[in-house]
Design a protein around this motif. Sequence first.
Motif, PDB file in Angstrom:
ATOM      1  N   ILE A 153      40.908  41.300  41.499  1.00  0.00           N
ATOM      2  CA  ILE A 153      42.017  40.331  41.715  1.00  0.00           C
ATOM      3  C   ILE A 153      43.141  40.879  42.949  1.00  0.00           C
ATOM      4  O   ILE A 153      43.830  41.742  42.206  1.00  0.00           O
ATOM      5  CB  ILE A 153      42.353  39.853  40.465  1.00  0.00           C
ATOM      6  CG1 ILE A 153      41.527  39.341  40.174  1.00  0.00           C
ATOM      7  CG2 ILE A 153      43.394  38.707  40.695  1.00  0.00           C
ATOM      8  CD1 ILE A 153      41.577  39.045  39.155  1.00  0.00           C
ATOM      9  N   THR A 190      39.772  36.577  44.854  1.00  0.00           N
ATOM     10  CA  THR A 190      39.274  37.502  43.715  1.00  0.00           C
ATOM     11  C   THR A 190      37.723  37.522  44.949  1.00  0.00           C
ATOM     12  O   THR A 190      37.227  37.087  45.431  1.00  0.00           O
ATOM     13  CB  THR A 190      38.675  36.477  42.433  1.00  0.00           C
ATOM     14  OG1 THR A 190      39.345  35.968  41.369  1.00  0.00           O
ATOM     15  CG2 THR A 190      37.695  37.099  41.803  1.00  0.00           C
ATOM     16  N   HIS A 210      47.142  40.432  38.730  1.00  0.00           N
ATOM     17  CA  HIS A 210      46.355  41.512  40.144  1.00  0.00           C
ATOM     18  C   HIS A 210      46.042  42.983  39.661  1.00  0.00           C
ATOM     19  O   HIS A 210      47.029  43.380  39.158  1.00  0.00           O
ATOM     20  CB  HIS A 210      47.346  41.160  41.106  1.00  0.00           C
ATOM     21  CG  HIS A 210      48.383  41.235  41.577  1.00  0.00           C
ATOM     22  ND1 HIS A 210      49.174  41.016  40.832  1.00  0.00           N
ATOM     23  CD2 HIS A 210      48.520  42.112  42.178  1.00  0.00           C
ATOM     24  CE1 HIS A 210      50.508  41.611  41.901  1.00  0.00           C
ATOM     25  NE2 HIS A 210      50.056  42.761  42.466  1.00  0.00           N
ATOM     26  N   ARG A 240      34.680  43.624  40.434  1.00  0.00           N
ATOM     27  CA  ARG A 240      35.033  42.506  41.384  1.00  0.00           C
ATOM     28  C   ARG A 240      37.039  42.585  41.111  1.00  0.00           C
ATOM     29  O   ARG A 240      37.213  43.361  40.054  1.00  0.00           O
ATOM     30  CB  ARG A 240      35.096  41.125  39.547  1.00  0.00           C
ATOM     31  CG  ARG A 240      35.303  39.872  40.259  1.00  0.00           C
ATOM     32  CD  ARG A 240      34.780  39.186  38.942  1.00  0.00           C
ATOM     33  NE  ARG A 240      35.805  37.645  38.980  1.00  0.00           N
ATOM     34  CZ  ARG A 240      37.012  37.841  38.274  1.00  0.00           C
ATOM     35  NH1 ARG A 240      37.449  39.146  36.319  1.00  0.00           N
ATOM     36  NH2 ARG A 240      37.524  36.249  37.735  1.00  0.00           N
TER      37      ARG A 240
END
Length: 538
Positions: free
Chosen positions: A133, A123, A6, A131
């Motif tokens: 995570i 997400t 992440h 974008r």
Amino acid sequence: MADAPHDLDVVVIGAGFSGLYMLHKLREIGLSARAYETGTGIGGTWFWNRYPGARCDVQSIEYSFSFSHEIEQEWDWSELMPSQPEVERYLNFVCDRLDLRRDIQLETTVVSAKFDEHDSTWTVTTSTGERVIARFLVGATGCLSAPLEPNIKGLHSFGGVSLYTNRFPSEGHDFSGERVAVIGTGSSGVQSIPVIAAQARSLHVFQRSAAYTLPSNTRPIDAQELAELKAAYPEIRRAQQEALAATARFGAFAALREPASRAILETPREEQLSALDERGWLGAFAWTDALVNYEASQAATALYGEMIRRVVKDPATAASLVPDYPFGCKRPCIDVGYFETYNRENVTLVNLKKDPIIEITPSGIRTEEQEFEFDVIVFATGFDAMTGALRRIDIRGRGGQALADVWATSPAGYLGIQVAGFPNFFTVTGPGSPSVLTNMVASIELHVEWIADCLAHLQATGCRTIEALPSAQDEWIEHGAAIVQGRLSTHETCTSWYLGANVPGKTRVYMPYAGGHPAYRKKVESVVAAGYEGFALT
Ligand code: NA7
């Protein structure tokens, strides 16, 4: 089990009171986080609502963070009831003082957030094409932040200047010499109307529902009083925790706290009128029955109408300014010289209950009976409250289920902190929590601290997810509904944003938790003490 890859531990949506404090707490517990904020500046509600006259209805000394003794002592409030610029300055001070800016990305709107059931990550995508995570997602989006465009024919055909109170231009607007219309008489209309009237050539106020408003009684705080208030902070904060609305000093509505001794329905008219002489505007409502019984509330409203008649000279205007729903249904406003404004020669009230708007035209507004020309229309038409901001983001939980779909039928939430089916997603002051019925800052602090403690607990115990159990959520919703059943705030004549009744098609459910701050706080504390009762931790 090792964590899935992440970018960040936590994505925070919004950089108002909630987002700022959330970022600070996350740093304290060693988690990486970023806040995304649509605005060009921080402050949330206090960034966007910069219309003339904007002011808070909680006293400044209480409408402030309590978590830092240093910040309490370093910041100087100048007025009893803070104006928008002062709250915005305060939040910028806090933001710099805690060095939060490096983790805030402005001018970036979160457009979607999808939960990956395999990795237990979120997400998040943004309006700038980013974008990210993250393991956790926090909605710090505020309760009154999704602007509501009024459903009026021809809205975008107006050729003059259209201004919205809830996204007022940062450079302000000079109304001098202009023919101005204000549509809407909630808090934003009531506060801006006197200021606009003092500048404009003419002002027409288009009123659908008349407002209950009370004098704000704001005044400057001098150095000695400020020093005394700062010294009293420990007691003020303690008292907040024990008060239903989390306010120790209660701002403009202080007199309503004093216990009433008589029922209005059992008091002769002459004595009712003496209550107005003695207690002013609040004398209309300081009765044992006025806030609980519909018939009594109507008598109280008639008394409030008497106060209006004492101020407003034109009898027809005075009559139109009397609300036709009970006090306590909608959030009462505070004002500086609102009713007096209707005595100005350049101000006209248009009662839309008698003469509704048909359409907005290129040159102004056409009602059933009249046609008006304007240079400027100010829309003070409110918000899709409490659930609107998050419904506008494509948030998908387990099985790809959309939050907007879940909330289309009911504003579900467990404690207003989580929604079943959306693991690792937290809502600060979400539906089902006291939020807008309290001093927002106190409610925000309670939630932010709860969420931070919860995340620290997950870290310490090696858990990867937390999610509300549907059964616990259902029970909580039923409990909340039982509290407001039969109250005037849910009376059939009530069309408040608390009920979602101002948004066409929105399900009519009373969204905030009305059991009061102390009971709510005990509940969320007991949930933790019982090992996060009602949540599944895996
Ligand atoms: P509010 O309190 O929701 O007020 C919105 C006002 O706009 C209210 O008087 C509405 O009348 C009116 N309105 C909305 N749509 C229309 C249309 N189509 N035509 C005419 N009038 C309309 O929003 P505010 O921004 O003033 O205040 C929000 C909160 O911020 C406030 O409660 C405080 O907590 C701070 P209605 O009442 O629906 O008949």
